[in-house]
Design an enzyme around this catalytic site. Structure first.
Site, PDB file in Angstrom:
ATOM      1  N   GLU A  73       0.834  -1.212   0.000  1.00  0.00           N
ATOM      2  CA  GLU A  73       0.000   0.000   0.000  1.00  0.00           C
ATOM      3  C   GLU A  73       0.865   1.257   0.000  1.00  0.00           C
ATOM      4  O   GLU A  73       0.598   2.229   0.717  1.00  0.00           O
ATOM      5  CB  GLU A  73      -0.962  -0.010   1.196  1.00  0.00           C
TER       6      GLU A  73
ATOM      7  N   GLU B 277      -6.559  -7.705  -0.676  1.00  0.00           N
ATOM      8  CA  GLU B 277      -7.108  -7.685   0.674  1.00  0.00           C
ATOM      9  C   GLU B 277      -8.599  -7.375   0.586  1.00  0.00           C
ATOM     10  O   GLU B 277      -8.984  -6.223   0.395  1.00  0.00           O
ATOM     11  CB  GLU B 277      -6.410  -6.632   1.551  1.00  0.00           C
TER      12      GLU B 277
END
Length: 581
Positions: free
Chosen positions: A158, A234
């Protein structure tokens, strides 16, 4: 040798199209004796892949000191997954987030005041290189290209939510490939324009993370990557808890419906989390967006399996959806592990923290109240002592700044709490002879996400009496990693307001999972047979601590609590189910 890769908009393995249905399961949040049980339950849900992060701070607890044993034996975990016929996705990036202490970065990085994190700062890259030189060769034999189960590795995590240093991302990519990684490399980010622009790397497969609205998320991904498979790395099907906040839950049918949408679109998905596990010890992380919020010891995550690996309605709902796309599941569902309520345990011995400093710490003298990192400490507590001259009536003690929660004492008498999220000052009066000032600070977990990631612990600047800074400090590092040297005495009566250690034993003829109920206790840390179970706090929502059976032994077992504020009675209870407020 087998080949896993991308052809057009599909994943292929040895020439056959594959839809990845994966589940996140972190080996470092589960005792090793239960890895196979959890992996079998993952496979019995119809999943064909397991994903795990690799936390740098566990594997290199001190510079150049590496650990790949017990709960850190990542290759054994990968082997176990491979033996069950599961694919493995590894996310070994220096930073993992994961609601894990400091996002997986070692706290000792902060001993270098000039350290810059997650960018092309040469001292940071040098430390990454040392870590990768030890970690990556251990993983190479388990790549699918060499007959193993690892099909993909992540470059960074991320990153678009943190920065835009593409040279840094390229450096990590080259660091993997130059060390022999030849499986699919990927990045993962949120699906906003800014996240994708900052986190993507040319020529590297991009995945996205989200908890709902898959059509919207994948549409944005396709704008940036139109010719590759769709994958949610995710899928947040539950959520984690912070102390002093309500417990998070998500309706199982709602979570299953979103999974159904993704699989119907032909997308691959990784359930985050499939099984959350536990933030044992001092390894929970924290968030600091509007204010600092520490993550609980339990990382149950309202996932398909509970913290103890038990089945949930969400597991059943997911299994039904997966069967629609993967066909009948022929793996038998293993039984849940046995649970046992061992009952009340009397804590018959105690010793005050202030009487145990010689056994727990080697003090240092400093002109200013330096944070943990400057005295070579990573986790736990730190005690600062100095003297205040007197008399001083109606004066004010303030901390600039405390990370994270401080108990303040005048001549060993409890004055109050100062914390980083609400209260920064305490009023007091100092007698004519002056007084000893003691400040016990708890590191409640370094920030794992966001712009305030560089999170020093302890008193980070100064202690002030009024507007004047107080100097000349004796500092006691208290990592509390080894309590074997404590000199316990028979407990005559509880002494509220005084931090102390309490000890008791219980006998177990049969070994089973159990839960330590902390009802009646304030705030502290619990140990079973020397193993740090994690933190407890009456603020909730977590009210029990999970004890896996492998931590117990047949016969006598020891419980030790480090309690900060005192208790209603010197006893705890071992129950057979968790309690969440």
């Amino acid at each position: 040798m087998s080949v896993f890769g991308i052809e057009g908009n599909k994943f292929v393995h040895d020439g056959k199209s594959v839809q990845l249905i994966s589940g996140a399961l972190h080996y470092f949040r589960v005792v090793p004796e239960y890895w196979r049980d959890r992996l079998l339950k993952l496979k019995a849900c119809g999943l064909n892949c397991v994903e795990t992060y690799v936390p740098w701070n566990l594997h290199e607890p001190e510079p150049g000191l590496f650990d790949f044993s017990g709960m850190t034996d990542v290759t054994r975990f990968v082997e176990s997954a491979g033996e069950l016929g599961l694919y493995v996705i590894i996310r070994p990036s220096p930073y993992i987030c994961a609601e894990w202490e400091f996002g997986g970065l070692p706290a000792w990085l902060l001993r270098d005041e000039g350290m810059r994190l997650r960018c092309s700062h040469r001292p940071f890259l040098d430390r990454v290189d040392t870590y990768y030189d030890e970690l990556i060769p251990r993983l190479l034999p388990y790549q699918c290209t060499r007959g193993g189960p690892i099909i993909a590795m992540q470059i960074e995590n991320e990153y678009g939510s943190y920065g835009n240093d593409k040279d840094y991302l390229e450096y990590l990519k080259d660091g993997l490939t130059n060390r022999g990684v030849d499986v699919l490399l990927f990045t993962s980010d949120g699906y906003t324009d800014a996240n994708l622009q900052g986190g993507m790397l040319p020529g590297v497969f991009e995945t996205v993370n989200f908890g709902s609205r898959p059509e919207e998320a994948f549409a944005k991904l396709l704008e940036y990557q139109p010719d590759k498979p769709l994958m949610c790395m995710e899928y947040w099907n539950g959520w984690f808890d912070h102390w002093n906040k309500p417990h998070h839950t998500r309706d199982s049918q709602d979570a299953a419906a979103v999974l159904d949408e993704m699989l119907a679109m032909g997308a691959s998905v990784n359930l985050y989390m499939f099984h959350g596990g536990t933030n044992f010890g001092f390894y929970n992380g924290a968030n600091c967006l509007e204010k600092y919020e520490a993550t609980t010891t339990s990382y149950d995550y309202d996932a398909a399996l509970t913290e103890a690996g038990d089945y949930t309605e969400k597991y059943t709902a997911f299994r039904a959806v997966i069967e629609k796309y993967a066909g009948p599941i022929d793996t038998e569902m293993p039984p849940s592990t046995p649970k046992k309520a061992y009952g009340k345990v009397a804590l018959t011995e105690s010793v005050r923290l202030f009487d145990s400093l010689g056994e727990l710490s080697a003090p240092v003298r400093r002109p200013c109240p330096d944070p943990m990192e400057k005295v070579g400490q990573n986790y736990g507590f730190i005690l600062y002592e100095s003297r205040i001259s007197g008399p001083q009536d109606d004066c004010e003690i303030s901390l600039q700044d405390v990370h994270d929660r401080a108990l303040v004492f005048i001549d060993d008498r409890y004055l109050g709490v100062i914390d980083r999220w609400s209260k920064q000052k305490l009023a007091c009066s100092i007698p004519s002879g002056g007084a000893k000032l003691s400040i016990l600070v708890e590191n409640m977990g370094r920030i794992n996400y966001g712009p305030f990631h560089k999170d020093f612990k302890g008193i980070t600047e100064a202690v002030k009496i009024g507007i004047a800074m107080l100097h000349d400090w004796t500092i006691y590092p208290l990592p509390l990693s080894d309590l074997s040297g404590l000199s316990f005495e028979r407990l005559e009566k509880l002494d509220p307001g005084v931090p102390a250690f309490y000890r008791g034993t219980f006998h177990a003829e049969e070994i089973a999972d159990t839960y330590l109920s902390m009802e009646g206790w304030g705030k502290g840390v619990a140990y079973v047979n020397g193993f740090n179970l994690g933190r407890y706090w009456e603020a909730g929502p977590q009210k029990t601590l999970y004890i896996p059976a492998p931590l117990l032994r047949q016969g006598d077992n020891e419980i030790v609590l480090f309690e900060l504020h005192g208790a209603d009675a010197p006893e705890v209870t071992l129950v057979d189910r968790p309690f969440i407020q």
